[in-house]
Design a protein around this motif. Structure first.
Motif: not given
Length: 216
Positions: A45-50
């Motif tokens: 999830m974090n790898s896709l930004g906020s």
């Protein structure tokens, strides 16, 4: 268990291995492996930004609560989800009707992760079976509406569906998996999903047996 979610690159293969190792021979779910699986999903999830931050931040908080239980003086009672449920119910450590003395019980905390896992399970399965023209925003919204949305207030549901509109395309998601070609990603998702689904189903049945699916 480590005390925080490490900032590492997401690896679909690691998530596959972790959820595969969740289950014991008698189909109990190892808490440490479950938490580690969630660490990997948080990195995804974090790898896709906020965009997914409203879910990932809550997941990180719930992970830390579970780590605290495992590292506590009764940590052995939390070795599996099954032993956790038995221990907390036998010792009246769960708020069954309303939030009161035990807002951070393992049962309540795990339920929140369990609900979010259903959303990710549905979304990843939609990604696996999608075509090049499939819209990730639609897939993610449909998965959310079929799972987490029913547990969120209207304002959160509205913000979530608006955020999903900004999701990158299917190719960007597959690149995030750090597996290789589209075919390789689809194949590995095909390997991973049955294990994630099995963990979800066993947890769902465990909570259903003990009337814990609607904990406040």
């Amino acid at each position: 268990m480590a005390d925080s979610v490490p900032e590492e690159k997401f690896s679909l293969k690691e998530v596959l291995i972790t959820f595969q190792s969740c289950l014991t021979d008698n189909q109990e779910i190892l808490t440490d492996s479950y938490v580690n699986g969630w660490r990997g999903l948080v990195r995804f999830m974090n790898s896709l930004g906020s965009i997914f931050s409203f879910i990932s931040k809550d997941a990180v908080n719930k992970i830390q609560i579970m780590v605290t239980h495992r590292n506590g003086e009764n940590g052995d009672k939390y070795e599996t989800l099954q032993s956790m449920v038995k221990y907390e119910l036998d010792n009246n450590l769960v708020d069954l009707q309303r939030r009161a003395e035990h807002p951070e019980s393992g049962c309540r905390t795990l339920l929140r992760l369990h609900r979010a896992l259903r959303w990710l399970e549905l979304f990843l399965e939609k990604l696996r079976t999608s075509t090049e023209d499939s819209k990730t925003s639609v897939m993610c919204t449909d998965a959310y509406n079929d799972s987490l949305a029913q547990h969120h207030a209207w304002i959160i549901r509205k913000a979530a569906t608006m955020a999903f509109c900004a999701l990158p395309g299917r190719a960007a998601f597959f690149q995030t998996m750090n597996v290789g070609s589209t075919e390789q990603v689809v194949a590995m998702l095909g390997e991973a999903m049955p294990f994630i689904s099995k963990v979800y189903e066993i947890t769902e049945e465990l909570y259903k047996q003990h009337n814990l699916l609607e904990l406040p």
